[in-house]
Design an enzyme around this catalytic site. Structure first.
Site, mmCIF file in Angstrom:
data_model
loop_
_atom_site.group_PDB
_atom_site.id
_atom_site.type_symbol
_atom_site.label_atom_id
_atom_site.label_comp_id
_atom_site.label_asym_id
_atom_site.label_seq_id
_atom_site.Cartn_x
_atom_site.Cartn_y
_atom_site.Cartn_z
ATOM 1 N N SER A 294 23.357 52.749 -40.409
ATOM 2 C CA SER A 294 22.015 52.175 -40.349
ATOM 3 C C SER A 294 21.139 52.981 -39.397
ATOM 4 O O SER A 294 21.637 53.530 -38.411
ATOM 5 C CB SER A 294 22.148 50.728 -39.850
ATOM 6 O OG SER A 294 21.052 49.958 -40.234
ATOM 7 N N PRO A 295 19.845 53.079 -39.668
ATOM 8 C CA PRO A 295 18.985 53.818 -38.727
ATOM 9 C C PRO A 295 18.973 53.151 -37.356
ATOM 10 O O PRO A 295 18.777 51.939 -37.264
ATOM 11 C CB PRO A 295 17.597 53.757 -39.383
ATOM 12 C CG PRO A 295 17.673 52.717 -40.440
ATOM 13 C CD PRO A 295 19.098 52.568 -40.830
ATOM 14 N N GLN B 117 14.771 57.773 -41.683
ATOM 15 C CA GLN B 117 13.823 56.668 -41.812
ATOM 16 C C GLN B 117 12.491 57.117 -41.203
ATOM 17 O O GLN B 117 12.473 57.703 -40.118
ATOM 18 C CB GLN B 117 14.349 55.445 -41.059
ATOM 19 C CG GLN B 117 13.527 54.189 -41.302
ATOM 20 C CD GLN B 117 13.958 53.025 -40.422
ATOM 21 O OE1 GLN B 117 14.057 53.177 -39.206
ATOM 22 N NE2 GLN B 117 14.226 51.880 -41.024
ATOM 23 N N TYR C 65 6.678 46.222 -37.609
ATOM 24 C CA TYR C 65 5.942 47.477 -37.420
ATOM 25 C C TYR C 65 4.814 47.584 -38.454
ATOM 26 O O TYR C 65 4.580 46.656 -39.226
ATOM 27 C CB TYR C 65 6.919 48.661 -37.453
ATOM 28 C CG TYR C 65 7.915 48.594 -36.314
ATOM 29 C CD1 TYR C 65 7.475 48.487 -34.991
ATOM 30 C CD2 TYR C 65 9.292 48.574 -36.541
ATOM 31 C CE1 TYR C 65 8.378 48.397 -33.937
ATOM 32 C CE2 TYR C 65 10.202 48.485 -35.497
ATOM 33 C CZ TYR C 65 9.737 48.398 -34.191
ATOM 34 O OH TYR C 65 10.626 48.290 -33.151
ATOM 35 N N ARG D 116 12.953 49.761 -46.121
ATOM 36 C CA ARG D 116 13.537 48.660 -45.331
ATOM 37 C C ARG D 116 12.510 47.560 -45.179
ATOM 38 O O ARG D 116 11.397 47.781 -44.690
ATOM 39 C CB ARG D 116 14.008 49.139 -43.951
ATOM 40 C CG ARG D 116 14.484 47.972 -43.080
ATOM 41 C CD ARG D 116 15.291 48.360 -41.871
ATOM 42 N NE ARG D 116 16.695 48.561 -42.223
ATOM 43 C CZ ARG D 116 17.696 48.563 -41.338
ATOM 44 N NH1 ARG D 116 17.454 48.376 -40.047
ATOM 45 N NH2 ARG D 116 18.947 48.752 -41.725
ATOM 46 N N GLY E 99 25.428 49.189 -38.154
ATOM 47 C CA GLY E 99 24.724 49.741 -37.010
ATOM 48 C C GLY E 99 25.636 49.821 -35.811
ATOM 49 O O GLY E 99 26.363 50.798 -35.596
ATOM 50 N N ARG E 100 25.645 48.736 -35.031
ATOM 51 C CA ARG E 100 26.387 48.765 -33.759
ATOM 52 C C ARG E 100 27.873 48.994 -33.935
ATOM 53 O O ARG E 100 28.509 49.598 -33.068
ATOM 54 C CB ARG E 100 26.114 47.455 -32.994
ATOM 55 C CG ARG E 100 24.683 47.376 -32.504
ATOM 56 C CD ARG E 100 24.258 45.980 -32.217
ATOM 57 N NE ARG E 100 24.248 45.165 -33.420
ATOM 58 C CZ ARG E 100 23.967 43.872 -33.452
ATOM 59 N NH1 ARG E 100 23.686 43.237 -32.341
ATOM 60 N NH2 ARG E 100 23.970 43.204 -34.597
#
Ligand SMILES: Cc1cc2nc3c(=O)[nH]c(=O)nc-3n(C[C@H](O)[C@H](O)[C@H](O)COP(=O)(O)O)c2cc1C
Length: 381
Positions: free
Chosen positions: A23-24, A100, A187, A235, A329-330
């Site tokens: 994941s970004p 991304q 965003y 996304r 991701g993490r």
């Protein structure tokens, strides 16, 4: 039975070796928008660990769109050359390099997380940092801690959509094979989508159709410059705190599909502080139902993300038809070689195929060696 998670996926002319995506994730390590050796080592390790698609973090299309002064940028050609090393190494390690592209709008200009994410007055060191202007669809602040952005004129909107297109053109020149539009997490694009952040009375505000116009224009500007054979992802925050619903996301996915988007990456939230996907304390796979609903409702490929940690769960998401791809991701920060581990746990026939020989040769040998039980060791005591 072969694992669905490890089945290849072709999107346009690009083939991913499996369904596992990094994941970004912002690393807050760039200087003046430029990548450095940290980014190279960071991203290449995921490819060596067996992921199919490796996303570079939200990279900004304009300096005013930087979340922090340490974001990576793609707003000028100077950025292209150093990125080529990263994409080449990701490819050499068997994965597809993705990037991304984002603009933070009214949520821009904050300090890095470990310095408190506090809104900043300016940011020397970034292009135009001293005069870093916050912009947004309307003059409405993210919350009381943030400055009020300047409402974008039509000309600003046109320029922003074009800047996304130009950044995609540079991404292609740098060797990326997948671009994702960051349309989530509060965003700029998400600000246009939200009836709370977007109070415009022109053709970019009001009805759902008008609020989706900017997102569609960004997709079109990218498609003008991004090769036909390369995939475009988007996304989205599938639901948010300001009333955006899953039905709105399905409508958005249909519009984006008609404008050249191939995959919806299904995240959520970000319209209030403390509620970005990465900061919630949710259950495993908490956003998977969104990926499933958008996939079924809009007839488009989806990527599921959010607390996907266990290989059997990832397998179930793909084999059960909830999503075409799973992004981690993490968990990838914790174990960049997660896919190698998952392949063994799922009983994939050749779990080390496709990863660099420097690892594959020895891990394969180790996996076939007969282990001696610890109790039979001679301790000498
Ligand atoms: C350090 C960090 C940086 C992130 N940066 C981005 C980013 O650049 N773009 C984005 O869309 N999401 C970003 N996210 C959200 C992740 O991509 C992901 O959606 C989220 O962490 C949930 O997945 P996980 O539970 O597997 O970590 C970030 C998350 C973390 C932890």
């Amino acid at each position: 039975m072969p694992a669905a998670l490890f089945s290849p996926l072709g999107i346009r002319e690009i083939t991913l070796r499996n369904r596992i995506v990094v994941s970004p994730m912002l690393t807050y390590c760039a200087e003046g928008g430029h990548v450095n050796d940290f980014h190279l080592a960071h991203l290449a390790q995921f490819a060596a660990g067996g992921a199919g698609l490796v996303f570079m973090e939200s990279t900004k299309i304009d300096p005013a769109g930087c979340s922090t002064p340490r974001d990576t940028g793609l707003w000028k050609d100077d950025f292209i050359e150093p990125l080529k090393r990263i994409t080449a190494l990701i490819k050499r390690n068997g994965a597809v390099p993705a990037i991304q592209l984002g603009h933070s709008g009214r949520k821009a200009r904050r300090s890095v997380p470990w310095e408190g994410r506090v809104p900043m007055a300016d940011a020397p060191g970034v292009d135009h940092g001293e005069t870093w202007e916050l912009i947004g669809p309307s003059a409405v602040a993210h919350d009381s801690k943030y400055a009020v952005p300047r409402e974008m004129a039509r000309e600003d909107i046109r320029k922003a959509a074009e800047a996304w297109g130009e950044a995609a053109r540079r991404a292609n020149d740098a060797g990326f094979d997948v671009v994702e539009i960051h349309g989530a997490h509060g965003y700029l694009i998400h600000q246009f989508l939200s009836a709370v952040a977007n109070r415009r009375t022109d053709e970019y505000g009001g009805s759902l159709e008008n609020r989706m116009r900017f997102a569609a224009e960004v997709a079109r500007e990218i498609r003008k410059r991004w090769p036909e054979g390369k995939p475009l992802f988007f996304r989205a925050s599938a639901v948010d705190e300001t009333g955006w619903t899953i039905e709105d996301s399905i409508a958005l996915a249909k519009v984006l599909k008609a404008n050249g988007v191939d995959v919806i990456d299904c995240s959520a939230g970000g319209m209030s502080d403390g509620a970005t996907a990465s900061e919630m304390a949710p259950a495993y796979g908490y956003q998977v139902p969104y990926a499933r609903e958008i996939r079924a409702g809009a007839g488009i490929m989806t990527m599921a993300v959010g607390m996907i940690v266990h290989s059997d769960h990832a397998e179930e998401i793909v084999s059960g038809g909830s999503a075409d791809l799973v992004a981690l991701g993490r968990e990838m920060l914790h174990n960049p070689h997660w896919p190698i581990d998952a392949a063994q746990k799922l009983g994939v026939e050749a779990p080390f195929a496709g990863i660099p020989n420097a690892y594959a040769y020895f891990l394969e040998k180790r996996s076939k060696s007969k282990l001696i039980k610890p109790s039979t060791f001679q301790t000498g005591m």
